[in-house]
Scaffold this active site. Structure first.
Site, PDB file in Angstrom:
ATOM      1  N   ASP A  32       5.588   1.101  -5.361  1.00 41.27           N
ATOM      2  CA  ASP A  32       6.888   0.898  -4.785  1.00 41.27           C
ATOM      3  C   ASP A  32       7.879   0.544  -5.508  1.00 41.27           C
ATOM      4  OD1 ASP A  32       5.556   1.406  -2.025  1.00 41.27           O
ATOM      5  OD2 ASP A  32       5.636  -0.934  -1.924  1.00 41.27           O
ATOM      6  N   ASP A  84       7.252  -1.754   3.509  1.00 42.16           N
ATOM      7  CA  ASP A  84       6.042  -0.846   3.212  1.00 42.16           C
ATOM      8  C   ASP A  84       5.164  -0.927   4.207  1.00 42.16           C
ATOM      9  OD1 ASP A  84       4.983   1.349   1.877  1.00 42.16           O
ATOM     10  OD2 ASP A  84       3.925  -0.231   0.758  1.00 42.16           O
TER      11      ASP A  84
END
Lengths: 732, 124
Positions: free
Chosen positions: A620, A417
């Protein structure tokens, strides 16, 4: 449990008590100067039937060390006794090779053998006691273990030998010689093997002992204006704690005043001390360097980062790697199967073997019993897992369980990410450009004044940037947000607007020479904003979410491991590509909505990839759960992140490299151990049974079998211990 | 084949069957956990095996297993309940309690580190 709650509330100094059975917790509010915690403990135990435990863990490293030291002495003394007896017994068993004994008449030899029988009896009963007692107890459980094999093997050899020298008439010629040497030597060797294995095993749990040893015992707490030293167990959330230079931070908390640098290497593996200012988080068990500060405790007892780490490591060490399943199945049937193999070996040699067939039958059967080693097989996986998981924790990598470790070995794609993982996650001011009458500080001053009213994180970066340059930021009025374009306000009598290209177009303003600058900055992954004063473009400011200092090195490290690195972000394609390029990532998934991250991970998996997703554990979480291995970047004291298989305490991407490297190293070690012990047993047992005898005339003495058996489990543990010396390849 | 061979062969085969039956096929007896208050508590003696080695408890209620290791052999020093993420070092002669709440019915193993000593937890 209302009764317990009532009983607790009646105690002096107790304000409230609340039992939560599900969590196994009692929450008690009390006045520290009045309440007696020992009494609270006793009351809980008396009223509930529950036992109370001390945080962070019940395991005392000392207890294990003491038990091991004691057991080692016992094993070694018994080994020594058996070894000393074994020498004369061994000599008298091979009289043909010993000068004096060679010439003795048979009658005298028989007398010596009777002495051997008497000498080896205490070897069986003292040195070998554990095998017989253990075998009997196992038998009571309808189970069979290593003790059964050794007890049956040495017991049979001794009984046969006694019978052979007592009533030689009933034995066929050539079979009346005893095997007392086998009894003494096998018992000595197996005991020696166990002693060495024990010593090696003590070292395997070193990592967790080190972690537990980090827990400070006392804290200097300021209560009612007075400084007092109290045991950490009695600390409460909200306590104000004083930490002086060189002292340990007792629990987790937030710095209230003062400043210092704190050495967090023992938990995170990060060697450089971290600056701490008011508002920053400090972690228990870390060491203050030169400054002094006070902090407010936020997590105490079993909730501290250290307690969570210890718990996670212990749980992981107790877990199973999927690869172990096969060893489990085998070891479940192993010992009884070996007993059967021994019986069949005896029958085969007796029926088909050469003369003296009774001797051959017995020797081979005993060899089979002695050489078969279930220990090596049973220890192969757990002992390596224990060392590997502990080692990972030393470098700030917390592996949840054996399954996560095994999955991490197979990872060929790492999805990172962007925000907060590759980058710091907090935009900062990077560039200020001025044109015309203004200088850089003048442009920044006005921009900061406008953004002061904005809640946007990019705005905060500009304000922060102005403060760092020690500019006085004037106040703004009539603040207006221009959605999708920028912001505008009145500052010092002038109309100041701050925004993107679309805002200029709307006002029919030309960026002039600044356009090229803006394009260049955008290509570097930064966000440029034009500053317009009284409808004239006077400059631009740019902010960017800076890349963490070691992200580039970590990504290079991942590539060295042969892993494909993919970046995932919600940013627009241009910025995303720019950052990807800057850090060396070729595959960039841009403009991905947060909710789509898990889908992207699934797409990669559909390509046949084994995907590790690295993210923050909160936003996430679905993507972490979808991935084959979810790695959460730690956020200070939040260690046990639910959605993750692996937690990286440092927050650095280097942790990802370390996690994959240690997983590969540990799984490699496990495979070696499993392979080794399977090969050992599948080759050793048939050889001991004499399968090679018809072809090459090879037969193992039970004593060689004993040595091999002892060596096999020592080898497994020693091999696992090699992992203790493991270091990340890329260590700074 | 002489009579000695026949006796040894038949004897050997019978012995093999006895071994197989005794260790693998004979039924084992289960010990039911005593339900004490809100906690289901069982004392387990560790001595060459776990006594009792089959423990029956009810799901969704806290379980406490009190292990007492009555031997010094290092084989049994650690007890592992892998399914519940629990393990404990058992100092000889000391009671060590492991507490957990099994949520789902089923059969779960507990064992020593080498998986030589085994016990079964049956959750109903």
């Amino acid at each position: 449990m209302p009764r317990l709650e009532d009983a607790l509330r009646r105690l002096p100094g107790i304000l409230s008590a609340e039992v939560s059975l599900g969590q196994g917790e009692v929450r008690v509010e009390y006045v520290p100067s009045l309440a007696d915690l020992a009494l609270v403990r006793r009351t809980i135990e008396a009223e509930s039937g529950y036992r109370t435990t001390s945080a962070p863990t019940e395991l005392s490293p000392d207890a294990e060390r003491e038990a091991h030291a004691h057991e080692y002495r016992t094993l070694f003394n018994r080994f020594l006794f058996a070894a000393i007896i074994a020498i004369p017994v061994l000599l008298s068993s091979y009289p043909q090779f010993v000068p004096v004994l060679r010439d003795l008449p048979r009658g005298t030899l028989r007398l010596i053998w009777f002495v051997d029988a008497l000498l080896t009896l205490p070897v069986l009963l003292y040195s070998g006691q554990r095998f017989f007692v253990g075998a009997w107890r196992a038998l009571e459980h309808r189970a069979a273990d290593m003790n059964t094999l050794i007890a049956v093997g040495t017991g049979a050899a001794w009984i046969y030998s006694v019978a052979a020298i007592s009533v030689p008439r009933i034995f066929p010629p050539g079979t009346e010689e005893p095997f007392f040497d086998v009894v003494a030597v096998v018992i000595a060797l197996v005991l020696l093997g166990q002693a060495l294995e024990l010593r090696a095993r003590g070292r395997t749990s070193e990592a967790i002992k080190k972690l537990i040893g980090l827990q400070p015992r006392t804290a200097r707490v300021i209560r009612e204006g007075r400084e007092q030293d109290i045991p950490v167990e009695e600390m409460l959330v909200g306590d104000l704690v004083l930490v002086r230079p060189g002292e340990k931070v007792p629990v987790d908390g937030i710095v209230a005043d003062g400043a210092s640098a704190v050495d967090q290497s023992m938990l995170t593996g990060e060697p450089i001390p971290v600056e701490k200012h008011p508002g920053d988080e400090v972690i228990g068990a870390t060491i203050n360097t030169t400054g002094a500060f006070r902090f407010r405790a936020t997590k105490v007892g079993k909730d501290t980062a250290l307690a969570q780490i210890v718990r996670m490591v212990q749980q992981a060490q107790a877990s199973k790697a999927p690869i172990q399943r096969i060893a489990d199945v085998v070891s479940g049937y192993f010992v009884p199967a070996m007993l059967i193999v021994a019986v069949l070996t005896f029958v085969a040699w007796f029926d088909f073997g050469p003369q003296p067939r009774l001797v051959y039958a017995l020797v081979t059967a005993v060899s089979v019993l002695v050489i078969a080693c279930p220990c090596a097989l049973g220890l192969a996986t757990p002992i390596s897992l224990m060392v590997g998981v502990g080692k990972a924790a030393e470098f700030g990598v917390l592996i949840r369980n054996g399954a996560a470790l095994q999955a991490a070995r197979d990872v060929d794609t790492v999805v990172l990410d962007k925000t907060g993982t590759i980058t710091i996650g907090k935009p900062v001011l990077t560039n200020v450009v001025a044109t015309g009458a203004h200088d850089e500080n003048g442009v920044l001053r006005l921009a900061a004044a406008v953004e002061k009213g904005s809640e946007h994180p990019l705005g905060a970066a500009i304000v922060q940037g102005a403060r760092e340059r020690e500019l006085s930021i004037p106040s703004a009025e009539n603040f207006v947000a221009l959605p999708g374009r920028g912001v505008e306000a009145r500052v010092e009598g002038r109309r100041v607007a701050l925004g993107n290209r679309a805002m200029l177009d709307e006002r029919q303003l030309a960026p002039g020479e600044l356009e090229a600058v803006a394009t260049r900055l955008a290509d570097e992954g930064k966000t440029p904003m034009y500053v317009v004063v009284d409808e004239r473009v006077t400059g631009l400011v740019a902010v960017a979410d800076a890349v963490k200092p070691d992200s580039v090195a970590a990504i290079r490290g991942l590539k060295t491991l042969g892993v494909q690195v993919v970046m995932i972000t919600g940013d627009n394609r241009r910025t995303a590509d720019a950052i990807g390029h800057a850090v060396g990532i070729d595959r960039v998934l841009a403009e991905v909505l947060p909710a789509e991250k898990a889908l992207q991970v699934r797409r990669l998996q559909a390509e046949g990839r084994k995907v590790a997703m690295v993210g923050d554990g909160i936003n996430d979480a679905p993507a972490l759960a979808q991935a084959d291995v979810g790695m959460a970047i730690g956020t200070g004291t939040d260690v046990a992140i639910e959605a993750s298989d692996i937690t990286l305490i440092t927050g650095s991407l280097r942790g990802v490299v370390t996690a994959i490297e240690i997983s590969r190293a540990t799984m490699h070690n496990i495979t070696q151990n499993l392979f080794g012990s399977f090969i050992y047993n599948t080759l050793g047992v048939p050889i001991a049974a004499g399968m090679l005898y018809p072809f090459v005339g090879l037969l193992l003495s039970p004593m060689i079998a004993g040595a091999a058996m002892a060596a096999s489990s020592v080898t497994v543990v020693t091999n696992a211990n090699r992992l203790r010396g493991w270091k990340p390849r890329d260590v700074r | 084949m002489g009579s000695a061979e026949i006796v040894v062969t038949v004897g050997g085969l019978v012995l093999c069957s006895v071994i197989a039956w005794f260790f693998w096929f004979a039924p084992k007896e289960a010990t039911r956990a005593a339900a004490l208050g809100e906690v289901q508590e069982v004392d387990v003696v560790v001595k060459g095996g776990y006594t009792p080695d089959v423990i029956v408890v009810q799901h969704s209620k806290p379980v406490r297993l009190n292990f007492l290791r009555q031997e010094t052999s290092a084989c049994s020093e650690t007890v592992i309940l892998g399914d519940f993420g629990k393990s404990a070092f058992l100092p000889p002669g000391q009671i060590v309690s492991i507490e957990f709440t099994p949520e789902k019915p089923g059969e779960y193993d507990f064992h020593c580190q080498m998986n030589m000593l085994r016990g079964k937890l049956v959750v109903e």
